[in-house]
Enzyme design. Structure first.
Site, PDB file in Angstrom:
ATOM      1  N   LYS A  79     -21.238  61.757  42.073  1.00 36.32           N
ATOM      2  CA  LYS A  79     -20.503  61.882  40.816  1.00 36.32           C
ATOM      3  C   LYS A  79     -19.713  63.192  40.830  1.00 36.32           C
ATOM      4  CE  LYS A  79     -21.326  61.691  35.789  1.00 36.32           C
ATOM      5  NZ  LYS A  79     -22.354  61.556  34.734  1.00 36.32           N
ATOM      6  N   SER A 154     -21.636  57.585  31.561  1.00 36.06           N
ATOM      7  CA  SER A 154     -20.504  58.238  32.173  1.00 36.06           C
ATOM      8  C   SER A 154     -20.414  58.074  33.701  1.00 36.06           C
ATOM      9  CB  SER A 154     -20.539  59.732  31.848  1.00 36.06           C
ATOM     10  OG  SER A 154     -21.680  60.349  32.408  1.00 36.06           O
ATOM     11  N   SER A 178     -26.461  57.881  30.899  1.00 37.19           N
ATOM     12  CA  SER A 178     -25.296  57.840  31.795  1.00 37.19           C
ATOM     13  C   SER A 178     -25.575  57.410  33.231  1.00 37.19           C
ATOM     14  CB  SER A 178     -24.591  59.192  31.808  1.00 37.19           C
ATOM     15  OG  SER A 178     -23.780  59.342  30.668  1.00 37.19           O
TER      16      SER A 178
END
Lengths: 487, 97
Positions: A79, A154, A178
């Site tokens: 990420k 996210s 997330s």
């Protein structure tokens, strides 16, 4: 032989160790896959092709020298909120475009030391604030199961990359769901470990009392292998636990005889839960009963307050954490003459709408006259939410629940209504408030889109959490389906 | 309850966020709606409940006060927009009059 990009981590490990494939071949296959499908999926902000080939060659050398570890030679996506010295870290924000960290996040360093292979940095909602990747300053990632759908967020880029076979595993971060919510939307496995299990050093901080880094994978076993590599104490993160890291892979089993699983009474038939989601979850509970588990109704009276508690706690902490983005030390910088005007313009033009909304909300909740009414009140309610879980875990070994109330929603559907977007996280947020581990696993389909259940465990109960998830995965076989739109 | 424009402007200044008039108007509505949602917490009786300070068992993590390894100055400064020698350069913060 199975296509290289369809291999699980466990299978790739065996082939690498048996010298039947090389890490370079495995990396090339994934880079080629990214070149083919990422135009459609848009999981990556930065593809690390050159770095991946170099790291793969190093991995092959380590394997030849008999120094293979569980992640050696495995293509991993990160990420883009985890700091890396050899690729930009953007947090999907204009404010950090071009920033290259002078140090690696601890999880990145651990993977590097294990000779894992980084294929790229993945898209996210800006500074991890969102549930769909639509808050990325760059683009929206597409769900591999339906390209008009969001991948969740996210950590939507990390979850879409693994679902679309662009990486074998990936890392995300989970502040209010997330990791688990995008794993659910993309039909894969995603785990939020216990608060303190994994060092957050080098994770761009969002809400420090909630943030936790964790793995995405296509099987629970693979998630266990990655978790083992990234877990453990770190002197650079004072909240990381000195507890020993167990062998998570060894904890997996298929027999759940005598295991007590809590089903949350308040969440059954709750308003807003799609019928297809409800049906798939109930079928999963039936499977658990067939596996020998005892299903126990439990009550989480205060869980319904978790969402409002979260929307005080997380923005308040974010408003403090994001004060560091001032245009002076790194990142975007607008020199408007005097210091105050430079701050206002840099932050006003650098941050996107959702980040500004949360900074405003958090600053308001912490401002003079409101601190007790909002932040302190929220922390008191948080105590009650945590006590509910403590009471439940006196009676059960783990809790099973839907991951999200809906399947992946359409791109653009919720962007005008922040509250509707926030409701995507009602079942995931309570575990963050209490610091507990949770793992999302596929449990069926509704409207041809994946449905997911999550298993929540007691603090540092990663082993039972993984075991309960693994047993269901083996019995159900949902993890074997592949997303057709990127076939 | 709807937040007034003055409050939005005051909070934006505290947060060092430069907002357009349109953004201020949007935030007035959106923050009011989120605050309404949050106000449900008022119904919870928390008089005898201590606030959560942290959720795990760790307390008072201390270390010896000795210097450890640190990043080289050039690595720390490489992302700064403006530098001079070993320093980050900023506009004057004190009134020079």
């Amino acid at each position: 032989m199975t296509e290289l990009t369809d291999l699980t981590l466990a299978a790739a490990r065996d082939l690498l160790d048996g010298r039947e494939i090389s890490a370079v071949e495995l990396a090339d296959a994934h880079l080629e896959r990214i070149a083919t499908v990422d135009e459609k999926v848009q999981a990556f902000i930065t593809v690390m092709a050159d770095q991946a080939r170099t790291m793969a060659a190093d991995a092959d050398a380590a394997i030849a020298a008999g120094e293979a570890q569980p992640l050696t030679g495995i293509p991993v996506a990160l990420k883009d909120i985890l700091c890396t010295v050899d690729a930009p870290t953007t947090a999907a924000s204009k404010l950090l475009e071009g920033f290259v960290s002078p140090y690696d996040a601890t999880v990145v360093k651990r993977l590097r030391d294990a000779r894992a292979v980084f294929v790229g940095k993945t898209n996210t909602d800006e500074f991890a604030m969102g549930s769909s990747t639509e808050n990325s300053a760059f683009f929206t990632t597409k769900n591999p199961w339906g390209l008009d759908r969001v991948p969740g967020g996210s950590s939507g880029g990390s979850s879409a990359a693994v679902a679309a076979r662009e990486a074998i595993v990936s890392l995300g971060s989970d502040t209010g769901g997330s990791i688990r919510q995008p794993a659910g939307f993309c039909g894969i496995v995603g785990m939020k470990p216990t608060y303190g299990r994994v060092s957050r050093y080098g994770l761009i901080a969002f809400a420090s009392s909630l943030d936790q880094i964790g793995p995405f994978a296509r099987t629970v076993e693979d998630a266990a292998m990655l978790l083992g590599t990234i877990s453990g104490h770190d002197t650079n993160d004072a909240t990381s636990s000195p507890r020993d890291v167990p062998d998570y892979r060894a904890a997996l089993g298929e027999d759940l005889t005598g295991v007590k699983l809590g089903v949350v009474t308040e969440w059954t038939g709750q308003e807003g839960v799609e019928p297809g989601v409800q049906a798939a979850c109930e079928a999963a509970y039936d499977t658990y009963a067939e596996l020998g588990a005892e299903l126990v109704p439990i009550s989480l009276d205060y869980a319904k307050y978790a969402l409002p508690t979260y929307y005080i706690t997380a923005p308040a902490e974010a408003s403090a954490n994001l004060a560091r983005f001032d245009g002076i030390k790194y990142g975007m910088s607008i020199d408007a003459g005097d210091v105050l005007e430079s701050y206002l313009r840099t932050r006003g033009e650098g941050f996107g709408a959702e980040v500004k909304r949360r900074i405003m909300l958090g600053t308001y909740a912490l401002s003079t006259g409101y601190y007790d009414a909002y932040y302190v009140k929220a922390q008191k309610v948080r105590t009650l939410i945590k006590r509910d879980f403590d009471t439940a875990f006196e009676r059960v070994d783990a809790i099973v629940a839907p991951t999200s109330p809906t399947v992946a929603f359409s791109i653009g559907d919720r962007t005008d209504d922040p509250l509707a977007m926030y409701l995507a996280d009602i079942f995931t947020i309570p575990a963050n408030m209490a610091g507990l581990p949770g793992i999302a696993i596929p449990c069926g389909f509704s409207e041809d889109l994946p449905v997911s259940i999550q298993v929540l465990g007691p603090a540092f109960g990663e082993e039972i959490t993984l075991k309960v998830a693994h047993a269901y995965e083996r019995a159900s076989g949902w993890h074997e389906r592949r997303p057709e739109p990127v076939a | 309850m709807k937040l007034d424009l003055e409050t939005v402007e005051h909070v934006a200044l505290l947060a060092r966020l430069g907002l357009t008039d349109e953004e201020k108007a949007t935030l007035q509505d959106q923050l009011s709606s989120v605050l309404d949602h949050i106000s449900v917490l008022e119904e919870v009786d928390t008089d005898a409940i201590p606030p959560t300070a942290q959720v795990i068992e760790l307390q008072n993590i201390l270390r010896e006060d000795v210097a450890g390894a640190a990043l080289p100055v050039e690595a720390v400064l490489k992302n700064a927009p403006r530098t001079e020698d070993d320093f980050i350069k900023v506009n004057a913060v004190l009134d020079q009059s």
